[in-house]
Design a protein around this motif. Structure first.
Motif, mmCIF file in Angstrom:
data_model
loop_
_atom_site.group_PDB
_atom_site.id
_atom_site.type_symbol
_atom_site.label_atom_id
_atom_site.label_comp_id
_atom_site.label_asym_id
_atom_site.label_seq_id
_atom_site.Cartn_x
_atom_site.Cartn_y
_atom_site.Cartn_z
ATOM 1 N N VAL A 1 0.712 -1.280 0.120
ATOM 2 C CA VAL A 1 -0.216 -0.024 0.678
ATOM 3 C C VAL A 1 0.521 0.970 -0.139
ATOM 4 C CG1 VAL A 1 -0.628 -0.138 2.432
ATOM 5 C CG2 VAL A 1 -1.724 1.207 0.769
ATOM 6 N N ASP A 2 0.333 1.844 -0.996
ATOM 7 C CA ASP A 2 0.924 3.545 -1.238
ATOM 8 C C ASP A 2 1.115 4.209 -2.500
ATOM 9 O OD1 ASP A 2 2.276 2.029 -3.672
ATOM 10 O OD2 ASP A 2 4.113 3.900 -3.209
ATOM 11 N N ASP A 3 1.619 5.697 -2.355
ATOM 12 C CA ASP A 3 0.907 6.232 -3.820
ATOM 13 C C ASP A 3 0.397 5.251 -4.608
ATOM 14 O OD1 ASP A 3 0.737 8.220 -2.099
ATOM 15 O OD2 ASP A 3 2.678 9.793 -3.092
ATOM 16 N N ASP B 1 -7.321 8.598 -2.114
ATOM 17 C CA ASP B 1 -7.212 6.777 -2.047
ATOM 18 C C ASP B 1 -8.452 6.768 -2.391
ATOM 19 O OD1 ASP B 1 -4.563 7.563 -1.256
ATOM 20 O OD2 ASP B 1 -5.410 8.012 1.023
ATOM 21 N N GLY B 2 -9.340 5.855 -2.435
ATOM 22 C CA GLY B 2 -10.272 5.971 -2.850
ATOM 23 C C GLY B 2 -11.015 5.421 -1.765
ATOM 24 N N ASP B 3 -10.687 3.454 -1.073
ATOM 25 C CA ASP B 3 -11.562 2.897 -0.919
ATOM 26 C C ASP B 3 -10.741 2.338 0.354
ATOM 27 O OD1 ASP B 3 -10.403 1.017 -2.139
ATOM 28 O OD2 ASP B 3 -12.572 -0.103 -2.102
ATOM 29 N N VAL B 4 -9.319 2.919 -0.187
ATOM 30 C CA VAL B 4 -8.119 2.176 0.660
ATOM 31 C C VAL B 4 -8.271 3.074 1.661
ATOM 32 C CG1 VAL B 4 -5.562 1.856 0.716
ATOM 33 C CG2 VAL B 4 -6.856 1.614 -1.374
ATOM 34 N N HIS B 5 -8.596 2.892 3.443
ATOM 35 C CA HIS B 5 -7.575 3.254 4.535
ATOM 36 C C HIS B 5 -8.640 2.329 5.466
ATOM 37 C CE1 HIS B 5 -12.430 3.890 4.360
ATOM 38 N NE2 HIS B 5 -12.417 3.713 3.945
#
Length: 459
Positions: free
Chosen positions: A71-73, A193-197
């Motif tokens: 997970v990163d940009d 980040d969309g749904d990435v959290h």
RNA sequence: GGCGACGUACCCAAGUGGUAAGGGAGAGGUCUGCAAAACCUUUAUUCAGCGGUUCGAGUCCGCUCGUCGCCUCCA
């Protein structure tokens, strides 16, 4: 001779002494899985593999950890633009990484922890750093590490904080950080980040890059461990930041030996994903090279020198390793040949070279020295074979795959043609003999007429 | 601008102050009906250039030229 390694921290070669007994904790910075690893990445992973193999060869019990940054940009952007879940996007490249690793005969690490599966461990450290006042939260919810709170900052890279401030080219108005050289521990969620959290005590967001290595190395290797490696570009800021985070958190020394491999260049320039001038292992295989050729090519230079990748250099490596394989195929693996002194000498030279900060070019010279001794002597036997395999425990060039009795691999029809050719030759019908030879060659085999008679091998 | 690395034969590449490893390519040779393969021999009075230290320097120091990198995600 004891093992010596060049330590980036001390900037000199130091005798290697493990922290505890004969066990070695080894943390190797791994791939960010947003694309295929390029051959520059592989140079570093091969260096780490050689390091690990030589430690094991020398009797140490190594625990190797290699993180996978999933997970990163870039991984987030890749997932979004491909309209898939982050895990599905990275899964493909994680598998490709393992595939390439196996093709290059790089030993699997003991652990491949993934950033997305260690969020809790990261949150724990970040919380502690906040409590200690070393980290601070800004308005959008992101959390930064205040490098002024860590006295040793810059010790590894030999940068001074004031120099960093002066030379920093980041437009500081894009950030809310107190100072530009502070680095992110936690990035608050935003629309990109969309749904990435992750919803955590720190808020909604995702971890910064550096914190994953601090938390995952600690989980698998403890607060303090022996060796941490990576490419030279990781020295700053990544490894500098890891030291700051980990030592601020534990109050203990983080790592004893820092080892960094120099870059592989392509046509004299740095290769990187962002410059787009990179080759992957797939490109090399597509050009018809055995992956072992690339491994040999990498071993031909010391890991701390820049190595320039060219196809001409690959061809030279190909010829050299084929010579090694050919030598293996000529050995009589069952009977001794009285080469014990030459073997002893070569293995000692090999070991000394490897002990001296993994000097693979000199180690290879020891291998070639043995080959020459054996060739002059006439033929090599069991003890030579065993020595070659012994050294290959470190080199990992798959020498065992090329030992004699390859006749078993030659199809019967080829052997029949060879027989026909011999008949023609005996009756001095050379036109027919040459025609049959051409036939055998076009079938992908090579004839060697030796004093002991003709031999066939795969071309 | 700050910090740093490197410059060794046609190519790649070791080299820890004591007289230039190794590999590839090339050239000779052995073997062979010829070839190929394999093997043997051979290829830097010299280490970017100029000074200096030293009995002695590719190795240490200084300067010049050239290349590359870090300082920003990056192996």
């Amino acid at each position: 001779m004891a093992i010596k390694f060049y330590n980036t921290l001390s900037r000199e070669k130091n005798a290697f002494v493990p922290f505890e007994g004969n066990t070695v904790g080894l943390y190797t910075c791994g791939p960010t899985v947003y694309d295929y690893a390029h051959i520059g990445n592989w140079r570093t992973y091969i260096f780490e593999d050689i390091l690990r193999r030589h430690l094991e060869y020398s009797g140490y019990k190594v625990t190797q950890v290699m993180n996978i940054t999933d997970v990163d940009d870039k991984t987030i952007q890749g997932a979004i633009s491909n309209k898939v879940k982050l895990d599905d996007y990275t899964a493909k490249y994680i598998q490709a990484f393992y595939d390439d690793r196996d093709l290059l005969n790089v030993k699997p690490a003991d652990f491949y922890p993934r950033a997305t599966q260690h969020i809790n461990e990261m949150v724990e450290i970040i919380k502690s750093l906040l409590d200690k006042g070393i980290a601070y939260k800004v308005d959008d919810g992101s959390i930064y590490f205040n490098i002024d709170k860590f006295a040793g900052y810059g010790r590894l890279s030999h940068f001074r904080i004031d120099e960093l401030k002066a030379g920093n080219r980041i437009k500081s108005d894009e950030y809310e950080k107190a100072q530009v050289s502070d680095f992110a521990l936690w990035k608050a969620w935003d629309a990109n980040d969309g749904d990435v959290h992750w919803e955590t005590e720190l808020g909604k967001g995702r971890p910064g890059w550096h914190i994953e290595c601090s938390s995952m190395s600690r989980k698998y290797l403890g607060d303090t461990f022996d060796i941490h490696t990576g490419g030279v570009d990781n020295i700053f800021p990544h490894h500098e930041n890891e030291i700051a985070q980990s030592e601020s958190f534990t109050g203990k020394k983080f790592v004893h030996y820092w080892m960094h491999s120099e870059h592989l260049q392509v046509d004299g320039r740095k290769m990187s994903k962002s410059l787009g001038n990179f080759y992957t292992l797939r490109d090399i295989v597509a050009k018809g090279y055995d992956p072992m050729v690339f491994r040999y090519f990498v071993l031909g230079a010391h890991y701390r020198t820049k190595l320039n990748f060219t196809w001409q250099a690959m061809d030279a490596a190909k010829s050299a390793i084929e010579g090694l394989y050919d030598f293996m195929s000529r050995l009589d693996i069952h009977n001794p040949s009285g080469m014990d002194d030459a073997v002893k000498h070569a293995v000692e030279a090999f070991r000394d070279a490897m002990d001296d900060d993994l000097n693979t070019p000199v180690a290879l010279a020891a291998v070639f020295g043995l080959i020459k001794d054996v060739n002059i002597h006439g033929a090599g036997g069991k003890e030579v074979y065993e020595a070659m395999l012994d050294m290959d425990r470190v080199l990992g060039l798959k020498l065992a795959d090329h030992v004699s009795d390859k006749a078993a691999d030659i199809p019967l029809e080829i052997l029949a043609l060879l027989e026909e050719r011999q008949t023609a030759r005996k009756s001095r019908d050379f036109a027919a003999a040459d025609r049959i030879r051409d036939e055998i060659i076009s079938a992908g085999y090579l004839i060697e007429d030796t004093p002991e008679g003709p031999k066939v091998k795969k071309a």
